[in-house]
Design a protein around this motif. Structure first.
Motif, PDB file in Angstrom:
ATOM      1  N   LYS A   1       5.200 106.135   5.111  1.00 30.30           N
ATOM      2  CA  LYS A   1       4.263 105.562   4.137  1.00 30.30           C
ATOM      3  C   LYS A   1       3.305 104.609   4.848  1.00 30.30           C
ATOM      4  N   ILE A   2       2.016 104.789   4.583  1.00 33.38           N
ATOM      5  CA  ILE A   2       1.017 103.893   5.174  1.00 33.38           C
ATOM      6  C   ILE A   2       0.816 102.696   4.252  1.00 33.38           C
ATOM      7  N   LEU A   3       1.080 101.513   4.814  1.00 34.02           N
ATOM      8  CA  LEU A   3       0.946 100.291   4.027  1.00 34.02           C
ATOM      9  C   LEU A   3      -0.525  99.913   3.887  1.00 34.02           C
ATOM     10  N   THR A   4      -0.834  99.241   2.804  1.00 31.41           N
ATOM     11  CA  THR A   4      -2.209  98.779   2.606  1.00 31.41           C
ATOM     12  C   THR A   4      -2.319  97.303   2.973  1.00 31.41           C
ATOM     13  N   VAL A   5      -3.572  96.872   3.052  1.00 27.61           N
ATOM     14  CA  VAL A   5      -3.910  95.571   3.629  1.00 27.61           C
ATOM     15  C   VAL A   5      -3.287  94.386   2.883  1.00 27.61           C
ATOM     16  N   ASP A   6      -2.852  94.600   1.637  1.00 27.25           N
ATOM     17  CA  ASP A   6      -2.236  93.508   0.880  1.00 27.25           C
ATOM     18  C   ASP A   6      -0.791  93.243   1.313  1.00 27.25           C
ATOM     19  N   GLU A   7      -0.238  94.089   2.178  1.00 29.39           N
ATOM     20  CA  GLU A   7       1.155  93.900   2.579  1.00 29.39           C
ATOM     21  C   GLU A   7       1.257  93.043   3.846  1.00 29.39           C
ATOM     22  N   SER A   8       2.273  92.189   3.889  1.00 32.05           N
ATOM     23  CA  SER A   8       2.370  91.175   4.941  1.00 32.05           C
ATOM     24  C   SER A   8       2.511  91.768   6.344  1.00 32.05           C
ATOM     25  N   ALA A   9       3.088  92.963   6.461  1.00 30.60           N
ATOM     26  CA  ALA A   9       3.287  93.572   7.785  1.00 30.60           C
ATOM     27  C   ALA A   9       1.958  93.764   8.527  1.00 30.60           C
ATOM     28  N   LEU A  10       0.875  93.870   7.782  1.00 31.63           N
ATOM     29  CA  LEU A  10      -0.438  94.097   8.394  1.00 31.63           C
ATOM     30  C   LEU A  10      -1.022  92.817   9.000  1.00 31.63           C
ATOM     31  N   HIS A  11      -0.362  91.693   8.774  1.00 34.68           N
ATOM     32  CA  HIS A  11      -0.927  90.403   9.191  1.00 34.68           C
ATOM     33  C   HIS A  11      -0.016  89.654  10.152  1.00 34.68           C
ATOM     34  N   LYS A  12       0.924  90.378  10.759  1.00 37.68           N
ATOM     35  CA  LYS A  12       1.866  89.745  11.687  1.00 37.68           C
ATOM     36  C   LYS A  12       1.616  90.204  13.118  1.00 37.68           C
ATOM     37  N   THR A  13       2.002  89.362  14.066  1.00 38.12           N
ATOM     38  CA  THR A  13       1.922  89.745  15.474  1.00 38.12           C
ATOM     39  C   THR A  13       3.133  90.603  15.810  1.00 38.12           C
ATOM     40  N   CYS A  14       2.882  91.751  16.430  1.00 36.85           N
ATOM     41  CA  CYS A  14       3.965  92.682  16.749  1.00 36.85           C
ATOM     42  C   CYS A  14       4.637  92.318  18.066  1.00 36.85           C
ATOM     43  N   ARG A  15       5.907  92.694  18.179  1.00 37.21           N
ATOM     44  CA  ARG A  15       6.684  92.415  19.390  1.00 37.21           C
ATOM     45  C   ARG A  15       6.553  93.562  20.388  1.00 37.21           C
ATOM     46  N   GLU A  16       6.730  93.220  21.662  1.00 37.31           N
ATOM     47  CA  GLU A  16       6.720  94.218  22.730  1.00 37.31           C
ATOM     48  C   GLU A  16       7.843  95.231  22.511  1.00 37.31           C
ATOM     49  N   VAL A  17       7.613  96.460  22.952  1.00 37.14           N
ATOM     50  CA  VAL A  17       8.672  97.465  22.978  1.00 37.14           C
ATOM     51  C   VAL A  17       9.458  97.273  24.269  1.00 37.14           C
ATOM     52  N   THR A  18      10.777  97.207  24.159  1.00 31.22           N
ATOM     53  CA  THR A  18      11.614  97.043  25.355  1.00 31.22           C
ATOM     54  C   THR A  18      12.580  98.213  25.535  1.00 31.22           C
ATOM     55  N   SER A  19      12.831  98.955  24.473  1.00 32.48           N
ATOM     56  CA  SER A  19      13.737 100.114  24.562  1.00 32.48           C
ATOM     57  C   SER A  19      12.948 101.401  24.368  1.00 32.48           C
ATOM     58  N   PHE A  20      12.942 102.221  25.413  1.00 39.25           N
ATOM     59  CA  PHE A  20      12.211 103.498  25.350  1.00 39.25           C
ATOM     60  C   PHE A  20      13.207 104.606  25.008  1.00 39.25           C
ATOM     61  N   ASP A  21      13.757 104.474  23.815  1.00 38.94           N
ATOM     62  CA  ASP A  21      14.877 105.311  23.407  1.00 38.94           C
ATOM     63  C   ASP A  21      14.463 106.311  22.333  1.00 38.94           C
ATOM     64  N   TRP A  22      15.440 107.000  21.771  1.00 39.17           N
ATOM     65  CA  TRP A  22      15.171 108.027  20.756  1.00 39.17           C
ATOM     66  C   TRP A  22      14.482 107.442  19.528  1.00 39.17           C
ATOM     67  N   LYS A  23      14.746 106.171  19.244  1.00 43.97           N
ATOM     68  CA  LYS A  23      14.120 105.561  18.062  1.00 43.97           C
ATOM     69  C   LYS A  23      12.614 105.428  18.258  1.00 43.97           C
ATOM     70  N   LEU A  24      12.199 105.079  19.491  1.00 41.59           N
ATOM     71  CA  LEU A  24      10.763 105.003  19.804  1.00 41.59           C
ATOM     72  C   LEU A  24      10.151 106.405  19.731  1.00 41.59           C
ATOM     73  N   HIS A  25      10.861 107.374  20.279  1.00 42.35           N
ATOM     74  CA  HIS A  25      10.332 108.747  20.282  1.00 42.35           C
ATOM     75  C   HIS A  25      10.169 109.270  18.859  1.00 42.35           C
TER      76      HIS A  25
ATOM     77  N   LEU B   1      -6.996 103.378   7.576  1.00 39.02           N
ATOM     78  CA  LEU B   1      -6.131 104.050   6.604  1.00 39.02           C
ATOM     79  C   LEU B   1      -5.447 103.032   5.678  1.00 39.02           C
ATOM     80  N   SER B   2      -5.385 101.771   6.113  1.00 38.84           N
ATOM     81  CA  SER B   2      -4.772 100.733   5.281  1.00 38.84           C
ATOM     82  C   SER B   2      -5.764 100.062   4.337  1.00 38.84           C
ATOM     83  N   VAL B   3      -7.041 100.443   4.455  1.00 39.62           N
ATOM     84  CA  VAL B   3      -8.086  99.907   3.568  1.00 39.62           C
ATOM     85  C   VAL B   3      -8.807 101.126   2.967  1.00 39.62           C
ATOM     86  N   PRO B   4      -8.107 101.877   2.130  1.00 40.78           N
ATOM     87  CA  PRO B   4      -8.644 103.169   1.691  1.00 40.78           C
ATOM     88  C   PRO B   4      -9.971 103.053   0.940  1.00 40.78           C
ATOM     89  N   GLY B   5     -10.891 103.955   1.318  1.00 38.30           N
ATOM     90  CA  GLY B   5     -12.151 104.062   0.579  1.00 38.30           C
ATOM     91  C   GLY B   5     -13.210 103.040   0.924  1.00 38.30           C
TER      92      GLY B   5
END
Ligand code: NI
Length: 157
Positions: A5-29, A89-93
């Motif tokens: 599901k693509i989140l829209t701009v009103d959701e808090s996840a769109l306004h946070k700083t993301c963390r580095e990826v450290t595990s290059f495992d099946w979950k990342l793939h 895609l998070s700011v449709p239209g």
């Protein structure tokens, strides 16, 4: 197909700083696979992990030739300037007038952790900048000059 599901701009996840990826495992793939499927289904040019609710530094970008997987990407070089319509895609239209470099080079890791560089001009350069902004919680509406009107979208110069 692993569509997320693509989140829209009103959701808090769109306004946070993301963390580095450290595990290059099946979950990342799995995340990368799902992000590519989701990007294709939505007919977009780029997608960042926070747009599907994952606060990790991962983006996918469709260069027109391939879909690049960029893990822990940083901009290492930019030049020139372009001002034009930009959407998300998070700011449709809605589209804004955004100035970006006309050339950008990124350094990133692939799904197995190997470092590489990728460069792009025009739309790809714009997309690199737009998607990397997402990883720092920045949406284009925060860096645009203004929204484009319906009239301007119907009659692009
Ligand atoms: Ni976006």
């Amino acid at each position: 197909m692993g569509l997320r599901k693509i989140l829209t701009v009103d959701e808090s996840a769109l306004h946070k700083t993301c963390r580095e990826v450290t595990s290059f495992d099946w979950k990342l793939h799995k995340l990368l696979k799902d992000m590519k499927d989701t990007l294709e289904e939505a007919d977009g040019v780029g997608l960042a992990a926070p747009q599907v609710g994952i606060l990790r530094r991962v983006v996918v970008v469709d260069t027109g030739e391939e879909i690049l997987e960029l893990v822990n990407p940083t901009l290492v070089e930019t030049s020139g300037e372009q001002t034009g319509a930009e959407g998300c895609l998070s700011v449709p239209g809605k589209y804004g007038l955004v100035t970006r470099p006309s050339y950008a080079k990124v350094r990133a890791q692939d799904r197995d952790g190997n470092w590489f560089e990728a460069e792009g001009e025009g739309l790809t350069a714009r997309c690199f900048c737009h998607e990397l902004d997402h990883l720092d919680g920045i949406v284009f509406t925060e860096v645009m000059d203004r929204f484009l009107t319906e009239e301007e979208l119907k009659n692009p110069e």
